[in-house]
Design an enzyme around this catalytic site. Sequence first.
Site, PDB file in Angstrom:
ATOM      1  CG  ASP A   1      15.258 -19.349 -12.080  1.00 57.24           C
ATOM      2  OD1 ASP A   1      14.601 -19.722 -13.072  1.00 57.24           O
ATOM      3  OD2 ASP A   1      15.145 -19.859 -10.960  1.00 57.24           O
TER       4      ASP A   1
ATOM      5  CG  ASN B   1      14.083 -16.013 -18.815  1.00 50.46           C
ATOM      6  OD1 ASN B   1      14.376 -15.031 -18.167  1.00 50.46           O
ATOM      7  ND2 ASN B   1      14.940 -16.627 -19.608  1.00 50.46           N
ATOM      8  N   GLY B   2      10.256 -17.812 -17.373  1.00 51.44           N
ATOM      9  CA  GLY B   2       8.944 -18.448 -17.533  1.00 51.44           C
ATOM     10  C   GLY B   2       7.897 -17.765 -16.664  1.00 51.44           C
TER      11      GLY B   2
ATOM     12  CD1 TRP C   1       9.360 -10.334 -16.182  1.00 56.18           C
ATOM     13  CD2 TRP C   1       8.716 -11.023 -18.229  1.00 56.18           C
ATOM     14  NE1 TRP C   1       9.199  -9.214 -16.972  1.00 56.18           N
ATOM     15  CE2 TRP C   1       8.803  -9.613 -18.229  1.00 56.18           C
ATOM     16  CE3 TRP C   1       8.330 -11.671 -19.396  1.00 56.18           C
ATOM     17  CZ2 TRP C   1       8.522  -8.842 -19.357  1.00 56.18           C
ATOM     18  CZ3 TRP C   1       8.045 -10.909 -20.521  1.00 56.18           C
ATOM     19  CH2 TRP C   1       8.141  -9.511 -20.500  1.00 56.18           C
TER      20      TRP C   1
ATOM     21  CB  SER D   1      20.704 -26.762 -16.731  1.00 57.49           C
ATOM     22  OG  SER D   1      19.423 -27.349 -16.789  1.00 57.49           O
TER      23      SER D   1
ATOM     24  CD  GLU E   1      20.348 -31.128 -14.560  1.00 57.73           C
ATOM     25  OE1 GLU E   1      20.718 -29.962 -14.809  1.00 57.73           O
ATOM     26  OE2 GLU E   1      21.146 -32.045 -14.249  1.00 57.73           O
ATOM     27  CG  ASN E   2      17.242 -25.941 -18.674  1.00 52.72           C
ATOM     28  OD1 ASN E   2      18.033 -24.996 -18.680  1.00 52.72           O
ATOM     29  ND2 ASN E   2      16.394 -26.121 -17.664  1.00 52.72           N
TER      30      ASN E   2
ATOM     31  NE  ARG F   1      18.064 -19.975  -9.117  1.00 52.56           N
ATOM     32  CZ  ARG F   1      18.047 -21.270  -9.325  1.00 52.56           C
ATOM     33  NH1 ARG F   1      18.981 -22.023  -8.799  1.00 52.56           N
ATOM     34  NH2 ARG F   1      17.094 -21.834 -10.047  1.00 52.56           N
TER      35      ARG F   1
END
Length: 241
Positions: free
Chosen positions: A12, A14-15, A17, A57, A59-60, A180
């Site tokens: 988790d 990446n965005g 960052w 996921s 949901e992604n 995580r």
Amino acid sequence: MIVPEHIAIIMDGNGRWAEARNLPRIAGHQRGVETVRVIVEVCHGLGVRYLTLYAFSSENWQRPSAEVGGLMELLGYFLEAMLPEMMEKGIQLRVIGDLARLPERARRTVTDAVTQTAENRAMTLVLALSYGSRGELSNACRTLAKEVLDGGLSVEDITEELFASRLDTAGLPDPDLLIRTSGEMRISNFLLWQLAYAELYFTEICWPDFTADELNKALVEFSRRERRFGLTGAQLEKSRF
Ligand code: FPP
């Protein structure tokens, strides 16, 4: 240091960052792919037998289509770039999730890589793609219900082992350690059944900044934990002799 047999990672941040550096989110995912390469190599070097990565996921799919398209492209790029190394190192690729939802090209790259690496035995890299644990669990229930209706199975024969054998992860040992990144402390619909006795490790580091050293910290912490599997500490001590 104890090396877990199976490590699962929710990659988790990446965005965030990328946003922190005024870069487009996809730049974070690109750096994330580099981290994946490093961590796969380090785990292989340590003798980790199974590494499961939550890459996308169920949901992604609701993310902006440009980001979804970018992630699918990166997946193809990653697999093509990694394949020679996976063959050389004996790394098998396995996928969990609803592959049918992937765009044709990405799906073909994934299935080709799964086929080509099928005989590799040193380590298994499991990519969770279009994966959601509730979906996986309800699919398993549906499969078993059909088997009962077809007369091939009686309700009394449904054990934990049989149920596990109808999950996407059939045949894989449960993760020993879940990592995580990015400071979030959630499971986010990942391996809900399989994580029953996993040790959980959370770090503030975002995935693109997750290094071999950071993995080492997680393993040091894992080695300190006493895994009791529902027993008392004294019982556990006794069972060691
Ligand atoms: C979470 O960061 C990460 C993802 C949704 C995708 C993970 C994908 C990669 C690391 C690259 C592709 C992987 C492979 C194996 C090719 P986020 O976007 O939710 O970050 P944020 O929470 O900061 O927004």
